[in-house]
Design an enzyme around this catalytic site. Structure first.
Site, PDB file in Angstrom:
ATOM      1  N   GLN A 241      -5.620  -0.447  -3.735  1.00 52.58           N
ATOM      2  CA  GLN A 241      -6.298  -1.592  -4.354  1.00 52.58           C
ATOM      3  C   GLN A 241      -7.200  -1.170  -5.520  1.00 52.58           C
ATOM      4  OE1 GLN A 241      -7.963  -4.368  -1.517  1.00 52.58           O
ATOM      5  NE2 GLN A 241      -9.434  -5.111  -3.016  1.00 52.58           N
TER       6      GLN A 241
ATOM      7  N   HIS B 152      -5.416  -5.941   4.127  1.00 51.20           N
ATOM      8  CA  HIS B 152      -4.375  -4.912   4.198  1.00 51.20           C
ATOM      9  C   HIS B 152      -3.682  -4.985   5.551  1.00 51.20           C
ATOM     10  CE1 HIS B 152      -5.526  -2.419   0.565  1.00 51.20           C
ATOM     11  NE2 HIS B 152      -6.451  -3.352   0.625  1.00 51.20           N
TER      12      HIS B 152
ATOM     13  N   CYS C  89       0.854  -1.188   0.000  1.00 49.76           N
ATOM     14  CA  CYS C  89       0.000   0.000   0.000  1.00 49.76           C
ATOM     15  C   CYS C  89       0.890   1.238   0.000  1.00 49.76           C
ATOM     16  CB  CYS C  89      -0.990  -0.012   1.165  1.00 49.76           C
ATOM     17  SG  CYS C  89      -0.508   0.885   2.614  1.00 49.76           S
ATOM     18  N   GLU C  90       0.482   2.205  -0.817  1.00 50.06           N
ATOM     19  CA  GLU C  90       1.341   3.379  -1.001  1.00 50.06           C
ATOM     20  C   GLU C  90       1.307   4.326   0.192  1.00 50.06           C
ATOM     21  OE1 GLU C  90      -0.040   5.186  -4.579  1.00 50.06           O
ATOM     22  OE2 GLU C  90      -1.653   6.289  -3.582  1.00 50.06           O
ATOM     23  N   HIS C  91       0.371   4.066   1.131  1.00 48.13           N
ATOM     24  CA  HIS C  91       0.285   4.957   2.293  1.00 48.13           C
ATOM     25  C   HIS C  91       1.265   4.572   3.390  1.00 48.13           C
ATOM     26  CE1 HIS C  91      -3.989   5.134   0.632  1.00 48.13           C
ATOM     27  NE2 HIS C  91      -3.413   6.278   0.333  1.00 48.13           N
ATOM     28  N   HIS C  92       1.420   3.273   3.613  1.00 45.61           N
ATOM     29  CA  HIS C  92       2.242   2.816   4.736  1.00 45.61           C
ATOM     30  C   HIS C  92       3.407   1.921   4.307  1.00 45.61           C
ATOM     31  CE1 HIS C  92      -1.878   3.539   6.370  1.00 45.61           C
ATOM     32  NE2 HIS C  92      -1.197   4.146   7.336  1.00 45.61           N
TER      33      HIS C  92
ATOM     34  N   CYS D 174      -1.797  -2.908   6.852  1.00 45.94           N
ATOM     35  CA  CYS D 174      -1.835  -1.627   7.570  1.00 45.94           C
ATOM     36  C   CYS D 174      -3.108  -1.524   8.406  1.00 45.94           C
ATOM     37  CB  CYS D 174      -1.699  -0.445   6.616  1.00 45.94           C
ATOM     38  SG  CYS D 174      -3.046  -0.288   5.447  1.00 45.94           S
TER      39      CYS D 174
HETATM   40  N1  LIG Z   1      -8.938   3.247  -0.447  1.00 46.82           N
HETATM   41  C1  LIG Z   1      -7.839   2.637  -0.023  1.00 46.82           C
HETATM   42  N2  LIG Z   1      -7.352   2.957   1.167  1.00 46.82           N
HETATM   43  C2  LIG Z   1      -6.237   2.300   1.563  1.00 46.82           C
HETATM   44  C3  LIG Z   1      -5.599   1.318   0.811  1.00 46.82           C
HETATM   45  N3  LIG Z   1      -4.533   0.870   1.519  1.00 46.82           N
HETATM   46  C4  LIG Z   1      -4.535   1.562   2.667  1.00 46.82           C
HETATM   47  N4  LIG Z   1      -5.573   2.431   2.719  1.00 46.82           N
HETATM   48  C5  LIG Z   1      -6.037   3.393   3.703  1.00 46.82           C
HETATM   49  O1  LIG Z   1      -5.357   4.607   3.552  1.00 46.82           O
HETATM   50  C6  LIG Z   1      -5.792   5.417   4.624  1.00 46.82           C
HETATM   51  C7  LIG Z   1      -4.751   6.433   4.976  1.00 46.82           C
HETATM   52  O2  LIG Z   1      -5.380   7.251   5.909  1.00 46.82           O
HETATM   53  P1  LIG Z   1      -4.615   8.337   6.802  1.00 46.82           P
HETATM   54  O3  LIG Z   1      -5.582   8.873   7.808  1.00 46.82           O
HETATM   55  O4  LIG Z   1      -3.942   9.317   5.900  1.00 46.82           O
HETATM   56  O5  LIG Z   1      -3.471   7.479   7.473  1.00 46.82           O
HETATM   57  P2  LIG Z   1      -3.440   6.857   8.938  1.00 46.82           P
HETATM   58  O6  LIG Z   1      -3.507   7.923   9.981  1.00 46.82           O
HETATM   59  O7  LIG Z   1      -2.239   5.959   8.988  1.00 46.82           O
HETATM   60  O8  LIG Z   1      -4.792   5.997   8.986  1.00 46.82           O
HETATM   61  P3  LIG Z   1      -5.184   4.734   9.853  1.00 46.82           P
HETATM   62  O9  LIG Z   1      -4.802   3.517   9.065  1.00 46.82           O
HETATM   63  O10 LIG Z   1      -6.670   4.842  10.029  1.00 46.82           O
HETATM   64  O11 LIG Z   1      -4.439   4.798  11.146  1.00 46.82           O
HETATM   65  C8  LIG Z   1      -6.155   4.435   5.726  1.00 46.82           C
HETATM   66  O12 LIG Z   1      -7.543   4.551   5.958  1.00 46.82           O
HETATM   67  C9  LIG Z   1      -5.841   3.060   5.132  1.00 46.82           C
HETATM   68  O13 LIG Z   1      -6.713   2.049   5.581  1.00 46.82           O
HETATM   69  C10 LIG Z   1      -6.153   1.020  -0.444  1.00 46.82           C
HETATM   70  O14 LIG Z   1      -5.659   0.174  -1.204  1.00 46.82           O
HETATM   71  N5  LIG Z   1      -7.273   1.690  -0.818  1.00 46.82           N
HETATM   72 ZN   LIG Z   2      -1.672   1.152   4.212  1.00 48.51          ZN
END
Ligand SMILES: Nc1nc2c(ncn2[C@@H]2O[C@H](COP(=O)(O)OP(=O)(O)OP(=O)(O)O)[C@@H](O)[C@H]2O)c(=O)[nH]1
Ligand SMILES: [Zn+2]
Length: 213
Positions: free
Chosen positions: A141, A169, A100-103, A171
């Site tokens: 995704q 996921h 996942c590109e966020h974490h 994360c």
């Molecule tokens: N739509 C989508 N969201 C994703 C995917 N992979 C990870 N995420 C979400 O990306 C979001 C990033 O939210 P942020 O609030 O910026 O990050 P965060 O504070 O780490 O969020 P939490 O996971 O809720 O603790 C999270 O809700 C993750 O669950 C994906 O493939 N698709």
């Molecule tokens: Zn993630």
């Protein structure tokens, strides 16, 4: 890697590969950064157990993002076969491992692909290879699902394509909300799959009992 590769980037970057081995340029730099990260995490990066870790991680991350150097369109066009078959072709339960590109944590599950040919079919393994190439990039995704669909639609030009991905996921499991059993399902389709009956045929074939094979 200076360029932003988060979005659609299907260019064949194979020139960036180090001809000496399977890894890309920048491997040593990557390892240096990971050594620094280990220190920032409070570790002794010099201790025996961690000595080779930065390079191991650098190599692992290059493998997990190898999709940036591969061209999924070429994979399909290299194995196009003229065939007068006009029914649904389904490749289901394709294993997916992506980041996942966020974490930068893994998400993993199954991808199911269906298409209805329009004069040409492609090698079955090539469908799985396309999934592999897009999943070996930093992803969400939804985009992964769409990119697989777009690639097959644009390259093979079938009557329609549908892609379904079911994934967990990490994360959401190892950190954050810590939900171990949540499964995310995404789907995208084109052409004849706009017809509800065609989508229903795919979904009912997906639920078939192929486990007996
Ligand atoms: N739509 C989508 N969201 C994703 C995917 N992979 C990870 N995420 C979400 O990306 C979001 C990033 O939210 P942020 O609030 O910026 O990050 P965060 O504070 O780490 O969020 P939490 O996971 O809720 O603790 C999270 O809700 C993750 O669950 C994906 O493939 N698709
Ligand atoms: Zn993630």
């Amino acid at each position: 890697m200076a360029q932003n590769k988060g979005q659609n980037n299907d260019t064949d970057n194979s020139t960036a590969m180090n001809p000496e081995n399977e890894f890309r340029d920048g491997l040593d730099d990557l390892a240096t950064h990971y050594r620094h990260i280990l220190t920032l995490l409070g570790e002794d990066a010099q201790r025996e157990g961690l000595e080779k870790t930065p390079m191991r991680v650098a190599k692992a991350m290059q493998i997990l993002t190898r999709g940036y150097t591969q061209d999924p369109h070429k994979v399909l066009t290299d194995a196009l076969f003229k065939e007068d078959y006009n029914q649904m072709v389904i490749v289901k339960d394709i294993d997916v491992f992506s980041l996942c590109e966020h974490h930068l944590l893994p998400f993993y599950g199954k991808c199911h692909v269906a298409y209805i040919p329009n004069g040409y079919i492609t090698g079955l393994s090539k469908v799985a290879r396309v999934v592999d190439i897009f999943s070996h990039r930093l992803q969400v995704q939804e985009r992964l699902t769409q990119q697989i669909k777009d690639c097959i639609q644009q390259t093979l030009k079938p009557q329609g394509v549908m892609v379904v991905i079911e994934a967990k996921h990490m994360c959401m499991q190892m950190r954050g909300v810590e939900k171990q059993n949540a499964i995310t399902t995404t789907s995208d389709f084109s052409g004849v799959f706009n017809d509800l009956t065609t989508r229903q045929e795919f979904m009912s074939l997906l639920r078939g009992e192929s486990k007996r094979i």
